[in-house]
Design a protein around this motif. Structure first.
Motif, mmCIF file in Angstrom:
data_model
loop_
_atom_site.group_PDB
_atom_site.id
_atom_site.type_symbol
_atom_site.label_atom_id
_atom_site.label_comp_id
_atom_site.label_asym_id
_atom_site.label_seq_id
_atom_site.Cartn_x
_atom_site.Cartn_y
_atom_site.Cartn_z
ATOM 1 N N ALA A 72 0.843 -1.207 0.000
ATOM 2 C CA ALA A 72 0.000 0.000 0.000
ATOM 3 C C ALA A 72 0.876 1.253 0.000
ATOM 4 O O ALA A 72 0.550 2.267 -0.623
ATOM 5 C CB ALA A 72 -0.929 -0.011 1.209
ATOM 6 N N THR A 73 2.030 1.175 0.666
ATOM 7 C CA THR A 73 2.942 2.315 0.709
ATOM 8 C C THR A 73 3.502 2.614 -0.687
ATOM 9 O O THR A 73 3.621 3.769 -1.092
ATOM 10 C CB THR A 73 4.093 2.041 1.702
ATOM 11 N N LEU A 74 3.816 1.556 -1.415
ATOM 12 C CA LEU A 74 4.329 1.748 -2.775
ATOM 13 C C LEU A 74 3.293 2.457 -3.655
ATOM 14 O O LEU A 74 3.632 3.188 -4.579
ATOM 15 C CB LEU A 74 4.697 0.394 -3.401
ATOM 16 N N LEU A 75 2.013 2.241 -3.324
ATOM 17 C CA LEU A 75 0.947 2.795 -4.155
ATOM 18 C C LEU A 75 0.340 4.083 -3.582
ATOM 19 O O LEU A 75 -0.610 4.618 -4.155
ATOM 20 C CB LEU A 75 -0.182 1.748 -4.282
ATOM 21 N N HIS A 76 0.893 4.584 -2.466
ATOM 22 C CA HIS A 76 0.136 5.569 -1.685
ATOM 23 C C HIS A 76 -0.170 6.880 -2.423
ATOM 24 O O HIS A 76 -1.140 7.540 -2.121
ATOM 25 C CB HIS A 76 0.796 5.834 -0.331
ATOM 26 N N ASP A 77 0.648 7.270 -3.387
ATOM 27 C CA ASP A 77 0.380 8.531 -4.096
ATOM 28 C C ASP A 77 -0.273 8.333 -5.456
ATOM 29 O O ASP A 77 -0.513 9.304 -6.176
ATOM 30 C CB ASP A 77 1.692 9.322 -4.281
ATOM 31 N N VAL A 78 -0.554 7.086 -5.807
ATOM 32 C CA VAL A 78 -1.053 6.814 -7.161
ATOM 33 C C VAL A 78 -2.409 7.470 -7.465
ATOM 34 O O VAL A 78 -2.518 8.238 -8.417
ATOM 35 C CB VAL A 78 -1.064 5.293 -7.467
ATOM 36 N N PRO A 79 -3.464 7.215 -6.653
ATOM 37 C CA PRO A 79 -4.763 7.794 -7.038
ATOM 38 C C PRO A 79 -4.755 9.318 -7.040
ATOM 39 O O PRO A 79 -5.418 9.938 -7.870
ATOM 40 C CB PRO A 79 -5.722 7.278 -5.963
ATOM 41 N N GLU A 80 -3.996 9.925 -6.134
ATOM 42 C CA GLU A 80 -4.019 11.373 -6.061
ATOM 43 C C GLU A 80 -3.217 12.040 -7.169
ATOM 44 O O GLU A 80 -3.606 13.077 -7.696
ATOM 45 C CB GLU A 80 -3.510 11.837 -4.696
ATOM 46 N N ASP A 81 -2.097 11.452 -7.513
ATOM 47 C CA ASP A 81 -1.184 12.132 -8.430
ATOM 48 C C ASP A 81 -1.142 11.572 -9.845
ATOM 49 O O ASP A 81 -0.406 12.080 -10.684
ATOM 50 C CB ASP A 81 0.253 12.097 -7.859
ATOM 51 N N THR A 82 -1.874 10.497 -10.118
ATOM 52 C CA THR A 82 -1.828 9.926 -11.462
ATOM 53 C C THR A 82 -3.248 9.672 -11.970
ATOM 54 O O THR A 82 -4.208 9.899 -11.245
ATOM 55 C CB THR A 82 -1.057 8.580 -11.484
ATOM 56 N N ASP A 83 -3.368 9.176 -13.212
ATOM 57 C CA ASP A 83 -4.716 8.948 -13.742
ATOM 58 C C ASP A 83 -5.282 7.583 -13.374
ATOM 59 O O ASP A 83 -6.384 7.228 -13.778
ATOM 60 C CB ASP A 83 -4.744 9.185 -15.261
#
Ligand code: MN
Length: 496
Positions: A72-83
């Motif tokens: 989850a940490t590896l993915l933590h900025d994905v929804p906010e900063d990517t499409d």
């Protein structure tokens, strides 16, 4: 922190060392997905964005944390900063990971500024914690890595992030018993929030420690030998340096007298069980004379955040005071990881049984306290909120006061007796006059004289709080005689 050397292979190796049965294929997929999603994005430092989630994941892997949290940490900025959306994450990696990432995303952006921002932030964090405390573990790792790369940001932003970490994140980590993370958050922010104090304290500590390594090695040798004679096997024994911010706060407490601080270095001894902890304490006291009043039994009486250990300071070789901290492995893990200990793997590669519901209860209580406080605040008018400031006690408790409040208001807020006997104040370690206006983030310490008869009527001219005004005018009235004088020394309703 050497980012350049951090790779997904390194991370997997690290995880393998404590959880050989983890789903490494999935971890690799998660990493590739995150890397892909952040492709073309860069950190303010110029490095590829993926460096950041990877570094945060490393922080947790170094604490031997559950791989699910690491993914989850590896993915933590994905929804906010990517499409890529949360739904997409869920489709690929399942509900548990997606819901952790959702928790972090909700903490994400803050709308407000100033005091409202502070409150919004706190509220969000407590809601996230209530839903799943693992979200906070990820948030702390995220923040720790961001603090190590603050230099790349403009000064204003740097200061705000550091201050927020010092005032909000670190105290929460502390309440959750996560000493390691609390210490990291504090020391990394300290440098940016109070740069002069940071340099001063660092210099003081370094000078004090200079040339002491041999001495401590010698003490450790003697201790090991004596414990061996008594058949106590030591799991680990090592010196640990006091963290800088915690030393800074202690210096404020002890009137800046470094000589009164005995735990700049402490020797930590880890043994098998509680009985051996006490036996070790006895042996230390038979070698060296303990200093009166410095023996603390936090095993029988744990600190409010659950901390357990035996502490003692002895006059060691050459009459030098040396602090020892004695505990079991379990106590040590609890002390370092706090609530995160439940998702931490021990040296046998197994996870801690969830026997301590104590943590969950404690957490529920913290939430209730703070949420109550917040809803009180919310009920107040917005313009009232905007005119509040938040200052700190030397112990780090946050006190809110109206704008323009002075050390006298602060003193009465703590206790009427402290207000009445107050003679002076120190703000951020400097002596100031009692009518000084306090500012957000100030650390305020009140000096009192127990022989002082009461407040000066002049104080009424500058105090801002209702409590302070009432006490000062009551005292002036009581001086005019009558029985009221006797009633006035009783604590008033509403005084804490
Ligand atoms: Mn982040």
């Amino acid at each position: 922190m050497p980012h350049r050397t951090q790779t997904i292979n390194g991370l997997i190796k690290k995880i393998e060392s404590y959880d050989p049965k983890a789903d490494f294929e999935m971890i690799r997929l998660v990493y590739d997905y995150a890397k892909d999603a952040h492709e073309g994005q860069f950190r303010k430092s110029g490095e590829p964005y993926i460096i950041h989630p990877l570094a945060a994941a490393y922080i947790l892997a170094n604490m031997s944390i559950d791989p699910v949290i690491i993914m989850a940490t590896l993915l933590h900025d994905v929804p906010e900063d990517t499409d890529r959306t949360l739904e997409d994450l869920e489709k690929n990696f399942g509900k548990e990971i997606a819901s952790l990432v959702e928790g972090i995303t909700k903490l994400g952006k803050l709308k407000y500024r100033g005091v409202e921002r502070y409150i919004e932030n706190l509220r969000k964090m407590f809601i996230a914690m209530a839903e799943d405390v693992r979200v906070m573990i990820i948030k702390f790792a995220d923040r720790i890595h961001n603090l190590t790369t603050l230099d790349a940001l403009p000064p204003q932003k740097r200061y705000r992030i550091a201050l927020e970490s010092l005032e909000i994140y670190a105290p929460i980590a502390n309440r959750l018993g996560m000493d390691e993370m609390k210490g990291e958050l504090e020391d990394l922010s300290f440098k940016f929030v109070y740069p002069k104090e940071y340099e001063r304290v660092k210099k003081m500590r370094d000078e004090k420690l200079q040339g002491k390594e041999k001495y401590f090695k010698h003490i450790i040798n003697i201790t090991e030998k004596e414990l061996k004679k008594s058949n106590i096997s030591v799991i680990s024994i090592h010196g640990r340096n006091k963290k800088l911010y915690s030393l800074h706060k202690k210096l404020i407490d002890k009137n800046n007298e470094l000589g009164r601080i005995y735990d700049i270095v402490a020797i930590r001894i880890i043994v098998d069980n509680v009985a051996k902890c006490y036996a070790t304490l006895g042996i230390l006291h038979s070698i060296w004379k303990p200093i009166k009043g410095r023996i603390k039994d936090y095993i029988a009486q744990p600190k409010p955040n659950g901390y357990q250990s035996l502490h003692t300071t002895v006059f060691a070789e050459g009459g030098e005071p040396v602090e020892f901290q004695i505990r079991t492995l379990e106590m040590n893990e609890d002390a370092e990881y706090g609530i995160a200990a439940h998702w931490h793997y021990d040296e046998h590669g197994s996870r801690r049984p969830q026997k301590d519901i104590k943590w969950v209860q404690e957490l529920a209580q913290i939430q209730k306290d703070i949420l109550n406080k917040l809803s009180d605040l919310e009920e107040m008018k917005v313009d009232f909120l905007q005119s509040r400031i938040f200052v700190l006690t030397p112990k780090g408790d946050v006190i809110d006061l109206p704008e323009g409040a002075t050390p006298v208001d602060f003193a009465y807020h703590i206790h009427s007796d402290i207000g009445n006997k107050c003679t002076g104040a120190r703000v951020n370690e400097k002596m100031v006059s009692l009518d000084t206006e306090l500012r957000n983030g100030d650390i305020v310490e009140v000096l009192t004289d127990k022989n002082r008869k009461g407040p000066s009527p002049d104080w009424a001219k500058f105090v801002k709080t209702h409590t302070a005004k009432t006490h000062i005018s009551n005292f002036a009235k009581s001086k005019n005689g009558g029985l009221s004088r006797f009633f006035n020394i009783l604590p008033k309703k509403g005084d804490k």
